[in-house]
Each structure stands twice: as structure tokens, then as C-alpha cells.
Enzyme design. Structure first.
Site, PDB file in Angstrom:
ATOM      1  N   CYS A   2       0.814  -1.208   0.000  1.00 21.53           N
ATOM      2  CA  CYS A   2       0.000   0.000   0.000  1.00 21.53           C
ATOM      3  C   CYS A   2       0.852   1.264   0.000  1.00 21.53           C
ATOM      4  CB  CYS A   2      -0.922   0.087   1.206  1.00 21.53           C
ATOM      5  SG  CYS A   2      -1.808  -1.425   1.549  1.00 21.53           S
ATOM      6  N   ARG A  28       2.995   0.451  -5.332  1.00 22.34           N
ATOM      7  CA  ARG A  28       2.941  -0.259  -4.052  1.00 22.34           C
ATOM      8  C   ARG A  28       1.649  -1.076  -3.911  1.00 22.34           C
ATOM      9  NH1 ARG A  28       6.777   2.286  -0.733  1.00 22.34           N
ATOM     10  NH2 ARG A  28       5.894   1.296   1.088  1.00 22.34           N
ATOM     11  N   TRP A  74      -2.892  -2.785  -1.518  1.00 24.86           N
ATOM     12  CA  TRP A  74      -2.612  -4.161  -1.959  1.00 24.86           C
ATOM     13  C   TRP A  74      -3.072  -5.009  -0.790  1.00 24.86           C
ATOM     14  CZ3 TRP A  74       0.222  -8.442  -0.410  1.00 24.86           C
ATOM     15  CH2 TRP A  74       0.433  -9.425  -1.399  1.00 24.86           C
ATOM     16  N   ASN A  98      -0.231   1.922   6.020  1.00 22.93           N
ATOM     17  CA  ASN A  98       0.593   0.992   5.246  1.00 22.93           C
ATOM     18  C   ASN A  98       1.354   0.138   6.248  1.00 22.93           C
ATOM     19  OD1 ASN A  98       2.384  -0.254   3.457  1.00 22.93           O
ATOM     20  ND2 ASN A  98       3.794   1.480   3.536  1.00 22.93           N
ATOM     21  N   GLY A  99       1.307  -1.187   6.075  1.00 23.37           N
ATOM     22  CA  GLY A  99       1.995  -2.080   7.004  1.00 23.37           C
ATOM     23  C   GLY A  99       1.030  -3.143   7.487  1.00 23.37           C
ATOM     24  N   GLU A 476      14.318 -16.719 -14.730  1.00 24.68           N
ATOM     25  CA  GLU A 476      13.848 -15.349 -14.926  1.00 24.68           C
ATOM     26  C   GLU A 476      12.890 -15.287 -16.120  1.00 24.68           C
ATOM     27  OE1 GLU A 476      13.620 -12.862 -13.238  1.00 24.68           O
ATOM     28  OE2 GLU A 476      13.405 -11.165 -14.589  1.00 24.68           O
ATOM     29  N   LYS A 480       9.005 -14.001 -15.853  1.00 24.50           N
ATOM     30  CA  LYS A 480       8.469 -12.888 -16.658  1.00 24.50           C
ATOM     31  C   LYS A 480       7.173 -13.303 -17.318  1.00 24.50           C
ATOM     32  CE  LYS A 480      10.087 -10.400 -15.336  1.00 24.50           C
ATOM     33  NZ  LYS A 480      11.031 -10.077 -14.348  1.00 24.50           N
ATOM     34  N   GLU A 483       4.142 -13.864 -14.751  1.00 24.26           N
ATOM     35  CA  GLU A 483       3.585 -12.724 -14.019  1.00 24.26           C
ATOM     36  C   GLU A 483       2.774 -11.787 -14.902  1.00 24.26           C
ATOM     37  OE1 GLU A 483       7.933 -10.554 -13.515  1.00 24.26           O
ATOM     38  OE2 GLU A 483       6.405 -10.137 -12.037  1.00 24.26           O
ATOM     39  N   HIS A 499      13.440 -36.740 -14.648  1.00 25.90           N
ATOM     40  CA  HIS A 499      13.223 -37.282 -13.299  1.00 25.90           C
ATOM     41  C   HIS A 499      11.803 -37.017 -12.811  1.00 25.90           C
ATOM     42  CE1 HIS A 499      17.360 -38.474 -12.977  1.00 25.90           C
ATOM     43  NE2 HIS A 499      17.698 -37.290 -13.479  1.00 25.90           N
ATOM     44  N   LYS A 595       4.603  -3.411  -7.211  1.00 27.10           N
ATOM     45  CA  LYS A 595       6.003  -3.189  -7.564  1.00 27.10           C
ATOM     46  C   LYS A 595       6.921  -3.306  -6.350  1.00 27.10           C
ATOM     47  CE  LYS A 595       9.228  -2.036 -10.456  1.00 27.10           C
ATOM     48  NZ  LYS A 595       9.634  -3.193 -11.277  1.00 27.10           N
TER      49      LYS A 595
HETATM   50  C1  F6R Z   1       9.403  -9.660 -10.862  1.00 29.03           C
HETATM   51  C2  F6R Z   1       9.680  -8.692  -9.831  1.00 29.03           C
HETATM   52  C3  F6R Z   1       9.767  -9.166  -8.430  1.00 29.03           C
HETATM   53  C4  F6R Z   1      10.850  -8.389  -7.672  1.00 29.03           C
HETATM   54  C5  F6R Z   1      10.853  -8.777  -6.197  1.00 29.03           C
HETATM   55  C6  F6R Z   1      11.956  -8.073  -5.432  1.00 29.03           C
HETATM   56  O1  F6R Z   1       9.393  -9.077 -12.131  1.00 29.03           O
HETATM   57  O2  F6R Z   1       9.814  -7.529 -10.087  1.00 29.03           O
HETATM   58  O3  F6R Z   1       9.996 -10.541  -8.373  1.00 29.03           O
HETATM   59  O4  F6R Z   1      12.079  -8.659  -8.254  1.00 29.03           O
HETATM   60  O5  F6R Z   1       9.613  -8.458  -5.637  1.00 29.03           O
HETATM   61  O6  F6R Z   1      11.798  -6.706  -5.489  1.00 29.03           O
HETATM   62  P1  F6R Z   1      13.000  -5.725  -5.169  1.00 29.03           P
HETATM   63  O7  F6R Z   1      14.028  -5.935  -6.222  1.00 29.03           O
HETATM   64  O8  F6R Z   1      12.387  -4.364  -5.230  1.00 29.03           O
HETATM   65  O9  F6R Z   1      13.525  -6.082  -3.814  1.00 29.03           O
END
Ligand code: F6R
Length: 600
Positions: A2, A28, A74, A98-99, A476, A480, A483, A499, A595
Site C-alpha cells: 500500500c 505499491r 494491496w 501501510n503495514g 527469470e 516474466k 507474471e 526425473h 512493484k
Molecule cells: C518480478 C519482480 C519481483 C521483484 C521482487 C523483489 O518481475 O519484479 O519478483 O524482483 O519483488 O523486489 P525488489 O528488487 O524491489 O527487492
């Protein structure tokens, strides 16, 4: 998670400040939003399910207010709906939070015994009620806040309006970030200075267990004992991060394309003057072991570094998910350097892991994108990635910037350790200098990514495989895709399929793979043949000259190990992007994500 924002002004309408602030805080969380502001001396509250733009459309054009608080959510406790959205009001008290209040159940039970009735399923409504409880008991706001801090366990950044005190806003902080922005006759509070940069770049940072009484021309900040604290007024000097998508349909595509600049920008301080610049990197030779900690994409960047450390410098390196690391026995020692990787610098699990390592007196290094974020103040030393602000939730340019810093860190270590000759180091530095030329053709290869996306976008299960460094990259790649497209995608070490997992391969199951390791490529190709024999559709990224009519091949240039992950990942990012685009998902703000993950 949030984001919260608040504002009080002598002479300006604060509603645009709150809405702009919320829009900039949507990274957030963005499942619901709300606002509380004074109108005709009464607190008016509006809440919606959905994004801030929907909240904005609910405001009356003529509305004007000098004091208010707002929130983008969130969901943690309770579904994403308007009842659970903030602000939460209990009688005299209205808050945005927030928290997480960890002991909310116990507090709720206590308040219910005092005949408190709750409408939502949130811990935040309990926080509002608890504040109201103390306010009614003591009729003293500061005492109320202090009692709240004594009683509430967990994390909180709170903006508060008190009905009988319409000339002030209040801010309370523990563990979740909270700043107070100062401008002429207007003072704001926010989870992040960047959210209110349009209005000011001057701000105070609140520390844990501090609170502030804010009116339009000053903010009085106190600690838990009530002692006033003289804070340093900070000035945010970085480039303005208010962003536009430019010619691109999504921030994600723009950010993928920006990598031709951001990688070089990140690398430049360590390569511009050859070996001399490289040796700015911290000296790791005094450590016996390297530990790397991060979450999600940052963890995946760590896996690339593990491969480079162990294969090329013979240095023991382990990589840990922060959410696991913080609760396990890590055999911490002063001979181990722990490196923390984070784009936001605010990820709760990574912050907790840093605090854990620091509490044992062991050395820490941060690789962080956002300057002045919480982690930058915690680690012993910080290397900044220069990805610029990353708006799309799915990380792309921050990942390649992390890999760039890590690769150069390993390169400097290899040089100091005498694992590599000076000539070879200079060649690799030249490769970094040349990154734009290496990467641009891959970025421009839209036709092939689109063709692959058309082939796979209706599938529900997709596999990514690789060996060694390519396995780290496949993780990775799979992240991508899942998500942003919501397709179930998993990565496996190529040799592991038989396996168990190979039982999931059916006719037309897509298998994506990279093979860029001379020593292991033949083995990976054999694994591809095994899935082909079972009907899979196979796509391969490789720097080998392979021809196979049954495999769709994307060729990349042969480079050193220090560079190749920066090349392999581009097709993976763009295949994910175009696949999601064909499925019509909300690419920049995928469902259920945020994010910055500020809760554990
Ligand atoms: C995926 C993504 C997340 C962040 C993860 C860590 O595309 O962005 O998996 O990598 O939440 O976030 P940070 O790097 O901000 O600690």
C-alpha cells in the site's frame, strides 16, 4: 504494502496533490483506493475497488479541501473491496495505513469487549479503533499515539485526521517508510518522496517510533518519549521520475528497450578508465564466502552471480531467497560477505535479512536501484544500479542492471584473485562498452518474438529449461512470462526433466531453452530432442551455429560469460511481453502484484 499520502495547505486545494501522489504510489499496490478530506469542516470519505483513476473520477469537479489523506491498497487482511479499502474511520479518528498490525486479532478481541463494532476484515480498521479508544480515554492526541505505539505490534506508516483537530494532520511510523514533504504553506506526508516530487523535493524522513503533528507551515516531529527531534531537511536531487510511456504502449516495453542505455550507464563508472575503474569495486579477496540474498527477479540476478563466482573465480557463493533466509540458520560468519539485491530497496523480507546479518556484526553490501530507499541506510556499502525508475511491475531493466553490477564485481574479484589475465579483463570491459551494439539487434527482432508469442499464447503450461547459467536465465524467463501473461510457466534444469516433469510434456507443449555453454550445449540439445520426441514445440536461444528444422532458433552473438546473460534475457523478456499482449492482460500492472513488496 500500500501507499499513503496526505496533505494540509493554507491556500491550495490538496485534492490534486493526493490524487497525483496516489497515482505515483500505485507501484505499491492497486487493487482498491480511497480518500478522506475535509469538506465544510466534515470528513468526507470516498473508496473504490480498482485503480486510482477510478477514484479520481468519483471526486466532484468543484470539490476543494485544505486537508486530507489517501491510500492505494494491496490487500493483506480482507478482500480487495470498498469496505476494506482505506481510509478507515472509527468515530473521531480517520486513518490511512501501510503495514501490518500483527496482533490485530488480540486488539480486536480487546476492543470488542469494549463494545467496538467492526465493518471490515482489516487490521487497519482495528488500528483506527485502537487510536479512537485511547483518544476517548485520554482526550490527548500525543498520549493516544504513544499508547498506540506501545500496544500495536507490527509495521505501520499512518496518516491520521482527528475530528476535533482540523488544523493538523498526524503521521506515525514504524518499519513502513514515511516521509514529510515541505513546501510553501503546504505540507505533505507520503510513503515515498518521489510520489510528491511535483510539489516539493524537500523532505524529512521519519524513523521508527516517531510521530509528527503537521500543520500547513510546520511539522513537529517527536520520538516515542515525546521528545522533539530536529531532523535534517533533505533535498531529493535526482532526475524527476514522473514518467511517460513515450511512443510505447506499455512501460514494460519502454523499459525493455531502455536496456541498451541502462546497462552501459550502470557499468560506466566501473569500466570507463579500464582496470583502474574496475578496481573501484569492493575488494572481496578478504572473504572466504559470498552469500547473496534477494526476492524474485533480484534472486534470479543473484543466481547468475553464483554461477560466475563459482565457475570463474573459484569462490564459494550461495544464493538465498530473503523470505527463507531470514528464518533459517545461516551459519553467519565475519568471513562471509552477504550481498543484498533489490530494485526498490524497500522489500520487507530483504530488509529483515539485512537486519539479521547486521545484528550478528557481519559485513553487508547492497546492490540497489532506488537511492535513499530504506535498504541504502542499512547496508555497510551500496553499489547503485542505474536503471532509472522502473514503473512496470515486471522487472526488466533493473534485472539487467543488477546482473551488470554483479558481473563487474565478479570480474574485479577474478582479476584481484589472479583467475584472469589483464588482457582478458580489458577484452571483457570492451564487450561492456560495446553492449549497445550487441543488444540492439536482439531488441529489434520483434517479428520472431511475435511469431513465437502467436504460437504459445493460448497454451496453459510452458516449460523453460537450461543448464548452468542458462538454467538461472530460464528461471527469470519463466517468471516474466507467468507474471504478466498468467500462463503457468516453470523452469527446470534441463537434466532434471526426465526425473519426473517430462510426464507433463504433451503434443505441442512449448519448451523454451537457452544453450550458451560450450561444455554443456550438447547435453542440453539432447534434452531438447527428448521433449521433441514427445511432441513438444521447442524454441532455442543459442550462440552456437545449430540448424534443426524442428526447433525455432534465436541466435545471439558469442561473448564472454560476463555478458551473455544480458543477451539471452532479452528474447525471454520480449516473448513474455508479446505473449501477454496477445492475451490482452494489464501488462504494466498485472493482477495480484505490486512493484514494491513491503510486507513479508
Ligand atoms: C518480478 C519482480 C519481483 C521483484 C521482487 C523483489 O518481475 O519484479 O519478483 O524482483 O519483488 O523486489 P525488489 O528488487 O524491489 O527487492
Amino acid at each position: 504494502m500500500c501507499g499513503i499520502v496526505g496533505a494540509i495547505s493554507k491556500d491550495r486545494n490538496i485534492l490534486p496533490i493526493l490524487i497525483t501522489g496516489l497515482k505515483n504510489l500505485e507501484y505499491r499496490g492497486y487493487d482498491s483506493a480511497g480518500i478522506a478530506y475535509l469538506r465544510n469542516n466534515k470528513v468526507t470519505i470516498k473508496k473504490i475497488t480498482g485503480k486510482v483513476s477510478k477514484l479520481e473520477s468519483k471526486l466532484n469537479k468543484n470539490d476543494n479541501s485544505h486537508l486530507g489523506i489517501a491510500h492505494t491498497r494491496w490487500a493483506t487482511h480482507g478482500k480487495a473491496n470498498a469496505i476494506n479499502a482505506h481510509p478507515h474511520r472509527y468515530k473521531h479518528i480517520t486513518i490511512v495505513h501501510n503495514g501490518i498490525i500483527e496482533n490485530f486479532k488480540e486488539l480486536k478481541d480487546m476492543l470488542e469487549k469494549e463494545n467496538y463494532i467492526f465493518k471490515s476484515s482489516t487490521d487497519s480498521e482495528v488500528a483506527a479503533a485502537l487510536l479512537n479508544y485511547y483518544y476517548e480515554k485520554y482526550n490527548d492526541i500525543e498520549k493516544t499515539i504513544k499508547e498506540f505505539m506501545n500496544k500495536a505490534i507490527g509495521s505501520y506508516a499512518i496518516g491520521m485526521i482527528v475530528d476535533n483537530d482540523k488544523d493538523n494532520l498526524y503521521a506515525i511510523k514504524k518499519e513502513s517508510p514515511l516521509i514529510i514533504g515541505i513546501s510553501n504553506n503546504t505540507i505533505m506526508l507520503s510513503s515515498d518522496i518521489r510520489a510528491i516530487l511535483k510539489y516539493t523535493n524537500k523532505y524529512y524522513i521519519l524513523d521508527d517510533y516517531e510521530y509528527a503533528k503537521i500543520n500547513y507551515n510546520n511539522a513537529i516531529i517527536k520520538n516515542k518519549t515525546g521528545k522533539q527531534i530536529n531532523k535534517e531537511l533533505k533535498e531529493y536531487k535526482n532526475e524527476d521520475t514522473t514518467n511517460s510511456k513515450g511512443k510505447y504502449k506499455h512501460f514494460m516495453l519502454k523499459e525493455i528497450m531502455e536496456q541498451k542505455e541502462t546497462i552501459l550507464k550502470t557499468a560506466l563508472p566501473f569500466i570507463e578508465d579500464g582496470i583502474n575503474s574496475l578496481l573501484i569495486m569492493p575488494d572481496l579477496t578478504k572473504y572466504k564466502e559470498i552469500a547473496i540474498v534477494g526476492c524474485g527477479t533480484a534472486y534470479h540476478a543473484g543466481l547468475v552471480a553464483k554461477y560466475l563466482f563459482t565457475e570463474l573465480t573459484n569462490t564459494r557463493c550461495n544464493v538465498y531467497l530473503a523470505s527463507e533466509y531470514r528464518y533459517q540458520n545461516n551459519f553467519l560468519s565475519k568471513d562471509t560477505l552477504t550481498i543484498f539485491i533489490s530494485q526498490s530497496g524497500e522489500t520487507a523480507d530483504t530488509i529483515a535479512a539485512i537486519k539479521l546479518v547486521k545484528s550478528k556484526g557481519c559485513p553487508t553490501l547492497g546492490i540497489i536501484n532506488v537511492e535513499e530507499s530504506s535498504m541504502t541506510f542499512l547496508v555497510d556499502k551500496c553499489l547503485y544500479t542505474k536503471a532509472g525508475s522502473e514503473i512496470a511491475v515486471a522487472s526488466t531493466k533493473a534485472y539487467t542492471a543488477q546482473v551488470t553490477i554483479l558481473s563487474l564485481l565478479v570480474l574485479s574479484h577474478a582479476y584481484r584473485n589472479k583467475n584472469i589475465s589483464k588482457e582478458k579483463v580489458l577484452e571483457i570491459i570492451d564487450e561492456f562498452k560495446n553492449i549497445k551494439t550487441l543488444i540492439t539487434p536482439l531488441l529489434n527482432n520483434k517479428e520472431i518474438y511475435l511469431a513465437i508469442a502467436k504460437d504459445i499464447y493460448k497454451e496453459e503450461d510452458i516449460f523453460y529449461i537450461g543448464r548452468g547459467l542458462d538454467y538461472a536465465l530460464s528461471m527469470e524467463g519463466a517468471l516474466k512470462l507467468k507474471e504478466i501473461s498468467y500462463i503457468h510457466s516453470e523452469s527446470y534444469a534441463a537434466g532434471e526433466l526426465k526425473h519426473g516433469t517430462i510426464s507433463l510434456i504433451r503434443k505441442n507443449t512449448p519448451v523454451l531453452c537457452s544453450a550458451t555453454n560450450e561444455r554443456l550445449n550438447a547435453k542440453t540439445i539432447s534434452n531438447l530432442k527428448e521433449v521433441l520426441a514427445r511432441g513438444a514445440k521447442v524454441y532455442l536461444i543459442t550462440d552456437e551455429k545449430i540448424k534443426d528444422d524442428n526447433i525455432t532458433i534465436i541466435n545471439i552473438k558469442k561473448t564472454s560469460d560476463f555478458i551473455k546473460s544480458l543477451l539471452v534475457i532479452i528474447p525471454y523478456q520480449l516473448i513474455a511481453y508479446y505473449t501477454a499482449a496477445l492475451r490482452g492482460t494489464d501488462i504494466d500492472k498485472p493482477k495480484n502484484l505490486a512493484k514494491s513488496v513491503t510486507v513479508e
